[in-house]
Write a protein that holds these residues in place. Structure first.
Motif, PDB file in Angstrom:
ATOM      1  N   SER A  40       1.381   1.629   0.708  1.00 30.06           N
ATOM      2  CA  SER A  40       0.747   0.805  -0.321  1.00 30.06           C
ATOM      3  C   SER A  40       1.243   1.233  -1.711  1.00 30.06           C
ATOM      4  CB  SER A  40      -0.777   0.876  -0.233  1.00 30.06           C
ATOM      5  OG  SER A  40      -1.196   2.207  -0.344  1.00 30.06           O
ATOM      6  N   VAL A  55      -4.121  -1.946   0.829  1.00 31.03           N
ATOM      7  CA  VAL A  55      -3.182  -2.612  -0.063  1.00 31.03           C
ATOM      8  C   VAL A  55      -3.909  -3.345  -1.191  1.00 31.03           C
ATOM      9  CG1 VAL A  55      -3.025  -4.844   1.133  1.00 31.03           C
ATOM     10  CG2 VAL A  55      -1.036  -3.939  -0.038  1.00 31.03           C
ATOM     11  N   PHE A  96      -2.835  -0.577   6.567  1.00 30.91           N
ATOM     12  CA  PHE A  96      -2.144  -1.008   5.350  1.00 30.91           C
ATOM     13  C   PHE A  96      -2.927  -2.133   4.676  1.00 30.91           C
ATOM     14  CE2 PHE A  96       0.985  -3.725   3.207  1.00 30.91           C
ATOM     15  CZ  PHE A  96       1.517  -2.801   2.337  1.00 30.91           C
TER      16      PHE A  96
END
Ligand code: FES
Length: 528
Positions: free
Chosen positions: A365, A454, A450
């Protein structure tokens, strides 16, 4: 006939405070010897000499530098004895220092948007179940009190098969080169450790565990069940079995002391596995009247679109960049990994690391954020080119006092560029084949670690996700685990999984012309 045995070479290994000896068979690499000795090592590229993460230093008995060593280390470093363990084939007794990246403290998303385990009072004489998610990188599991439908303890850990490579292809490759049994043993032992910790924490009797439900991608399940991976890694990518499996703990986890049934959630194909079935089931895609999009971003990008009539699934090769793999200063989501980047002009305004520790490297990220910021500040152009004076040595994020500086270089940008356009092209093809537009989509479920961390705005900014869907995006956490949990609580639903898997159609994007066109279109960075 006399069989000539290969010579064994003694290697002394120095690792932080520890020192131990291993034997390395002649013509085998130091990496292979370390794996056989069960050393905890990191081999992101599976020993192909690409990732540069298996750094060692010879203090005695150094080997001739390999071509990969020459690409990785400077002349001075080679002279000082630095080598890649996966391309070092010792010929004499040696002493090595390990510098490999350890990731035991990796952050695992074991939770979902719903309430996590609460540790509240439970009856020890209840019936319990264990939900398991075997990820390529991490393992997450929870112990559940079935009647109250509550989680009472949780366990997360790293998938120890990481020593054989970060992605599924490296694992398949390792299994096909004679490491299948070790890979199976590693995951079996890791799960047994998790079971015992869960049960120990809750202080219940093992006999009270009635059932284990496991979700995982097709490769993880093949390795767990000891299936051959021979046809899994080459076109046309045929799995041995993707159907539901029912077995028992005495067969699968003989050292766990558990006596219960084990169910494996079915998948669809080599690339869309039971973890996605669990995710779709958790989001109840098969029951919704409106159309929903499901995106799971990890070492691969799997996605689905559908409603109660029909579901289309596909997968795109996003590469390991979103997990920090194939990134020059990339690391997993460990304390010290740069996870947030903000810039003003050409200067870093703020950097945030996981747990606020000294910067060690950058996680997926963080790389995405850095790329967004560099595009925003016009340091990366539309085509993804780093402008001067950063082109040769990359853009400095942190000097890391006295150690190697943390930079984002041209190759890293390319990795993110390829990954983001693959994901976006996959979304566009799914929408088109389903006959939907952005307007028709009710929710976008963003699943996986993720997706959980993110910055959605920045992911939209670099064109990975469509701006038009921004208000519909919902990070839903680890849906592979959440789906397994839901199935444990609603036993009768197990039979209905068949209905879900039957209504799913897979789109193969390999060689798909439309996918290629979208892929080229979304390679560009035009801030949205
Ligand atoms: S370079 Fe050796 S494991 Fe990747």
């Amino acid at each position: 006939m006399q069989v000539k045995e290969n010579k064994m070479i003694r290697i002394t290994v120095l690792e932080e405070e520890k020192q131990y000896q291993i034997l390395c068979e002649e013509k085998k690499s130091i990496m292979q010897a370390l794996l056989l000795a069960n050393a905890e090592i990191s081999a992101l590229c599976g020993g192909k000499g690409i990732c540069g993460k298996c750094k060692i230093k010879f203090l005695k008995g150094k080997t001739e530098p390999s071509d990969k060593d020459r690409k990785t280390f400077s002349e001075k470093e080679l002279e000082d004895g630095y080598r890649l363990a996966c391309t070092a084939y010792p010929r004499e007794t040696a002493v090595i220092q390990l510098y490999m990246q350890k990731e035991q403290k990796i952050k695992v998303v074991a939770e979902t948007e719903e309430k996590p385990y609460n540790g509240t009072a439970y009856r020890k004489d209840s019936d319990f179940g264990i939900a398991v998610d075997i990820g390529t990188t991490t393992i997450a599991m929870q112990l559940l009190e079935k009647s109250k439908k509550e989680s009472i303890s949780a366990y997360t850990g790293l998938n120890p098969q990481r020593s054989y490579g970060a992605d599924v292809m490296s694992r398949i490759d390792a299994a096909n080169h004679g490491w299948g049994e070790q890979l199976q043993k590693k995951i079996e032992e890791a799960l047994e450790v998790g079971f015992s910790e869960l049960i120990g924490k809750a202080d219940i009797l093992k006999e009270k565990v009635e059932e284990i439900i496991i979700s995982g991608n097709t490769t993880m399940i093949h390795l767990l069940l000891g299936y051959s991976c021979e046809t899994l890694g080459v076109a046309p990518f045929i799995p041995v079995n993707t159907g539901a499996v029912r077995t028992d703990s005495e067969k699968l986890f003989p050292n766990s002391g558990l006596k219960c049934s084990v169910k494996i959630i079915p998948g669809f194909s080599a690339f869309v596995g039971g973890d996605i079935t669990a995710g779709l089931y958790y989001c109840q895609m098969q029951k919704k009247e409106g159309t929903n999009l499901f995106i799971d971003l990890g070492t691969n990008g799997e996605m689905a679109i559908g409603n109660r009539e029909k579901i289309l699934v596909t997968s795109v090769a996003a590469g390991p960049a979103f997990e920090g793999g194939n990134i020059s200063c990339g690391i997993g989501s460990v304390p010290g990994a740069i996870c947030k980047v903000d810039m003003k002009g050409r200067k870093i305004e703020s950097l945030e690391t996981i747990d606020g520790k000294e910067p060690l490297g950058i996680c997926g990220s963080g790389v995405l954020e850095a790329v967004f910021e560099l595009v925003k500040e016009a340091i990366i152009d539309e085509t993804g080119l780093l402008e001067e004076p950063y082109f040769d040595n990359g853009f400095l994020l942190d000097e890391q006092r006295g150690k190697n500086p943390i930079v984002i270089n041209q190759k890293d940008i390319r990795e993110i560029q390829l990954a983001k356009s693959a994901v976006r092209a996959g979304i566009e093809v799914l929408l088109k084949r389903f006959g939907s537009t952005y307007k028709d989509i009710e929710n976008v479920y963003l699943s996986g670690g993720f997706g959980y961390y993110v910055n959605v705005e920045k992911a939209i900014g670099i064109g990975m996700l469509p701006r038009e869907l921004s208000r519909k995006i919902k990070p839903v956490g680890n849906t592979a685990l959440a789906g397994a949990k839901k199935l444990l609580f609603q036993n009768a639903e197990w039979k209905k999984l068949r209905k879900l898997t039957d209504m799913v159609q897979e789109i193969n994007l390999g060689g798909d012309k439309e996918f290629q066109e979208f892929y080229m279109e979304y390679l560009y960075f035009t801030l949205k």
